[in-house]
Design an enzyme around this catalytic site. Structure first.
Site, PDB file in Angstrom:
ATOM      1  N   GLY A  51       0.863  -1.177   0.000  1.00  0.00           N
ATOM      2  CA  GLY A  51       0.000   0.000   0.000  1.00  0.00           C
ATOM      3  C   GLY A  51       0.892   1.217   0.000  1.00  0.00           C
ATOM      4  CB  SER A  53       5.322   2.680   3.928  1.00  0.00           C
ATOM      5  OG  SER A  53       6.031   3.641   3.159  1.00  0.00           O
ATOM      6  CB  CYS A  83       5.355  -3.646  -1.290  1.00  0.00           C
ATOM      7  SG  CYS A  83       5.865  -2.378  -2.450  1.00  0.00           S
ATOM      8  NE  ARG A 112       7.402   6.047   0.936  1.00  0.00           N
ATOM      9  CZ  ARG A 112       7.233   7.271   0.479  1.00  0.00           C
ATOM     10  NH1 ARG A 112       8.237   8.111   0.388  1.00  0.00           N
ATOM     11  NH2 ARG A 112       6.033   7.645   0.108  1.00  0.00           N
ATOM     12  CB  ILE A 141       3.427  -2.041  -7.377  1.00  0.00           C
ATOM     13  CG1 ILE A 141       2.904  -3.236  -8.168  1.00  0.00           C
ATOM     14  CG2 ILE A 141       2.577  -0.786  -7.650  1.00  0.00           C
ATOM     15  CD1 ILE A 141       1.546  -3.764  -7.692  1.00  0.00           C
ATOM     16  NE  ARG A 142       4.827   5.334  -6.196  1.00  0.00           N
ATOM     17  CZ  ARG A 142       5.666   6.288  -6.612  1.00  0.00           C
ATOM     18  NH1 ARG A 142       6.033   6.350  -7.871  1.00  0.00           N
ATOM     19  NH2 ARG A 142       6.131   7.171  -5.776  1.00  0.00           N
ATOM     20  CG  HIS A 178       2.805  -6.328  -4.133  1.00  0.00           C
ATOM     21  ND1 HIS A 178       2.191  -5.814  -3.015  1.00  0.00           N
ATOM     22  CD2 HIS A 178       3.440  -5.290  -4.724  1.00  0.00           C
ATOM     23  CE1 HIS A 178       2.436  -4.513  -2.937  1.00  0.00           C
ATOM     24  NE2 HIS A 178       3.192  -4.176  -3.950  1.00  0.00           N
ATOM     25  CD  GLU A 180       0.706  -8.836  -1.642  1.00  0.00           C
ATOM     26  OE1 GLU A 180       1.707  -9.579  -1.558  1.00  0.00           O
ATOM     27  OE2 GLU A 180       0.785  -7.595  -1.597  1.00  0.00           O
TER      28      GLU A 180
HETATM   29  N1  GLN Z   1       5.865   3.074  -2.549  1.00  0.00           N
HETATM   30  C1  GLN Z   1       5.026   2.560  -1.509  1.00  0.00           C
HETATM   31  C2  GLN Z   1       5.436   3.065  -0.149  1.00  0.00           C
HETATM   32  O1  GLN Z   1       6.255   3.883  -0.007  1.00  0.00           O
HETATM   33  C3  GLN Z   1       5.021   1.060  -1.494  1.00  0.00           C
HETATM   34  C4  GLN Z   1       4.287   0.542  -2.697  1.00  0.00           C
HETATM   35  C5  GLN Z   1       3.609  -0.767  -2.514  1.00  0.00           C
HETATM   36  O2  GLN Z   1       3.355  -1.233  -1.407  1.00  0.00           O
HETATM   37  N2  GLN Z   1       3.235  -1.327  -3.622  1.00  0.00           N
HETATM   38  O3  GLN Z   1       4.902   2.626   0.825  1.00  0.00           O
END
Ligand code: GLN
Length: 198
Positions: A51, A53, A83, A112, A141-142, A178, A180
């Site tokens: 998500g 953080s 993540c 991050r 994802i990021r 991820h 999941e």
């Molecule tokens: N970039 C998000 C963060 O800083 C992490 C991204 C993710 O959980 N897919 O929390």
């Protein structure tokens, strides 16, 4: 055969909670959505979802969950973070937003959003010797990267250039990616095995 339990929670303040619940329930766990200290007290392991953080950090403080989660980690409760969840488990964070805190517990430094803007999402396959074959389909994802590992922290997975994207230290497990969302269940199974043994 599906056996009952163990009771585990998914921190449900923000992020991909449902995806984790589905994998854990498919593996036979009894899953609780954790938003309050009373709910945390009922589970024997906790998943910190992907998500954002910084949002999960702020909400956890607002919901009075920060100190109970820190106490659970200090008390040896197994925790699996993906993540954003990995970021929240890290003792040290680079490129966090101003004032961003983590729960900590894992002696690592994470960066991050480490993959920059053009490639902030990608999929790949990873060899994870601890999980055997086949390789793990991994969705980034990021995603964060693990830039430093303290003594006692094991790198479970690396990108082909050697950068670390999954770590473990006793009851604490974290992935930059991820499992999941890619249909990969072996990390959740590993987490549940640790919960059962704890
Ligand atoms: N970039 C998000 C963060 O800083 C992490 C991204 C993710 O959980 N897919 O929390």
């Amino acid at each position: 055969m599906v056996t009952a339990g163990p009771p585990v929670g998914v921190l449900s303040l923000q992020g991909d909670v449902r995806e984790h619940v589905r994998v854990l329930a498919d593996l036979g766990a009894e899953v609780t959505l954790v938003r309050r200290p009373e709910e945390l007290a009922r589970v024997r392991g906790l998943v910190l979802p992907g998500g954002e953080s910084s949002v999960i950090d702020k909400l956890s403080r607002g919901f009075g969950m920060r100190e109970p989660i820190r106490a659970a980690i200090a008390g040896g409760v197994p925790v699996f973070g993906t993540c954003a969840g990995l970021i929240l488990l890290a003792d040290r964070i680079l490129d966090g937003i101003v004032g961003q805190q983590t729960f900590g517990g894992l002696d690592i430094t994470v960066r991050r959003n480490a993959f920059g803007s053009q490639v902030d999402s990608f999929e790949t396959e990873l060899d994870v010797p601890a999980l055997g074959s086949p390789p793990v389909p991994a969705t980034f994802i990021r995603a964060p990267l693990v830039e430093e590992l303290g003594e006692g922290v094991t790198a479970l997975a690396r990108l082909s250039d050697g950068r670390v994207v999954a770590v473990e230290d006793g009851p604490l497990l974290g992935t930059s990616f991820h499992p999941e969302v890619s249909g990969e269940r072996r990390f959740h199974q590993r987490f549940l095995d640790v919960v059962r043994a704890s």
